[in-house]
Design a protein around this motif. Structure first.
Motif, PDB file in Angstrom:
ATOM      1  N   ALA A  77       0.825  -1.206   0.000  1.00  0.00           N
ATOM      2  CA  ALA A  77       0.000   0.000   0.000  1.00  0.00           C
ATOM      3  C   ALA A  77       0.861   1.260   0.000  1.00  0.00           C
ATOM      4  O   ALA A  77       0.587   2.211  -0.738  1.00  0.00           O
ATOM      5  N   VAL A  78       1.897   1.260   0.821  1.00  0.00           N
ATOM      6  CA  VAL A  78       2.780   2.433   0.892  1.00  0.00           C
ATOM      7  C   VAL A  78       3.501   2.632  -0.438  1.00  0.00           C
ATOM      8  O   VAL A  78       3.533   3.743  -0.997  1.00  0.00           O
ATOM      9  N   ALA A  79       4.068   1.545  -0.970  1.00  0.00           N
ATOM     10  CA  ALA A  79       4.820   1.649  -2.228  1.00  0.00           C
ATOM     11  C   ALA A  79       3.926   2.101  -3.373  1.00  0.00           C
ATOM     12  O   ALA A  79       4.261   3.017  -4.139  1.00  0.00           O
ATOM     13  N   GLY A  80       2.752   1.470  -3.507  1.00  0.00           N
ATOM     14  CA  GLY A  80       1.841   1.829  -4.590  1.00  0.00           C
ATOM     15  C   GLY A  80       1.268   3.224  -4.428  1.00  0.00           C
ATOM     16  O   GLY A  80       1.136   3.974  -5.405  1.00  0.00           O
ATOM     17  N   ALA A  88       3.073   7.984 -11.177  1.00  0.00           N
ATOM     18  CA  ALA A  88       3.432   6.739 -11.867  1.00  0.00           C
ATOM     19  C   ALA A  88       2.175   5.932 -12.172  1.00  0.00           C
ATOM     20  O   ALA A  88       1.232   5.901 -11.392  1.00  0.00           O
ATOM     21  N   ALA A  89       2.178   5.295 -13.306  1.00  0.00           N
ATOM     22  CA  ALA A  89       1.062   4.431 -13.699  1.00  0.00           C
ATOM     23  C   ALA A  89       1.587   3.386 -14.668  1.00  0.00           C
ATOM     24  O   ALA A  89       2.610   3.583 -15.314  1.00  0.00           O
ATOM     25  N   GLY A 139      -3.316   6.639  -5.231  1.00  0.00           N
ATOM     26  CA  GLY A 139      -2.367   7.740  -5.346  1.00  0.00           C
ATOM     27  C   GLY A 139      -2.684   8.652  -6.511  1.00  0.00           C
ATOM     28  O   GLY A 139      -2.546   9.875  -6.416  1.00  0.00           O
ATOM     29  N   LEU A 140      -3.139   8.067  -7.613  1.00  0.00           N
ATOM     30  CA  LEU A 140      -3.504   8.867  -8.778  1.00  0.00           C
ATOM     31  C   LEU A 140      -4.776   9.669  -8.534  1.00  0.00           C
ATOM     32  O   LEU A 140      -4.994  10.715  -9.143  1.00  0.00           O
TER      33      LEU A 140
END
Length: 202
Positions: A77-80, A88-89, A139-140
């Motif tokens: 979860a943190v990394a993504g 990033a996508a 995140g996006l």
């Protein structure tokens, strides 16, 4: 002789119907830029069917295989989330997010049916990757204004409640429940994936 359903079977059927409806209701397509603070962040992971189903699948995997998978899910979860917040996508991210539900559920189903746990590294990598895919979408979508911190905290709290709650409930239930839930999640992930593919070919 007519067989009547036990309260347990009725509850399982009701849950199955609810999850199926969630998967069929706008599967993995309602992602938009999020707004608001703590409350909006809390509602975000549980208002999208694909996110909610994955959180339940992670709880089931932790209950069936190892509670350490919850920590691997947190790492994913943190990394993504960080990757998504930085813009990033990856191609086909929505489709990968839907398939991630089925992938984690298949991991659980394999363990239940074979009566042996999958290799820890494989299970940890799969769960972390599946959660990272969904967190990248978060995140996006996350708000960029001052409410972002509260939004992230709310999203994290909701994820912990759903995954942790699923873990605590399923570890006390008969394995038949975990098997039925995992099978249902595999199907829901498949339905969600078909929904995404349907949008892509329009």
């Amino acid at each position: 002789m007519t067989q009547t359903l036990s309260p347990r079977s009725l509850a399982l059927l009701a849950g199955a119907a609810a999850l199926a409806l969630l998967a069929l209701d706008q599967p993995a397509q309602a992602h938009q830029i999020a707004t608001g603070g703590l409350a909006a962040g809390f509602l975000h992971p549980i208002s999208g069917a694909d996110h909610l189903l994955l959180l339940i699948a992670v709880g089931a995997a932790a209950a069936q295989l190892s509670s350490q998978l919850l920590l691997w899910a947190l790492a994913g979860a943190v990394a993504g989330g960080v990757a998504g917040a930085m813009g990033a996508a990856v191609p086909g991210l929505e489709l990968l997010a839907a398939l991630a539900i089925s992938a984690v559920a298949l991991l659980v189903l394999r363990s239940v049916r074979s009566h042996q746990a999958s290799p820890q590294v494989l299970a940890a990598g799969l769960v972390a990757s599946a959660v990272a895919t969904h967190a990248m979408l978060h995140g996006l979508e996350a708000p960029a204004e001052g409410a972002a911190l509260g939004w992230w905290f709310g999203a994290f709290a909701a994820s912990v409640v759903v995954s942790g709650g699923s873990f605590l409930v399923l570890r006390r239930m008969p394995q038949a429940w975990t098997r039925a839930l995992a099978l249902l999640l595999v199907l829901c992930g498949g339905v969600a994936s078909l929904g995404v593919l349907g949008l892509l070919v329009r």
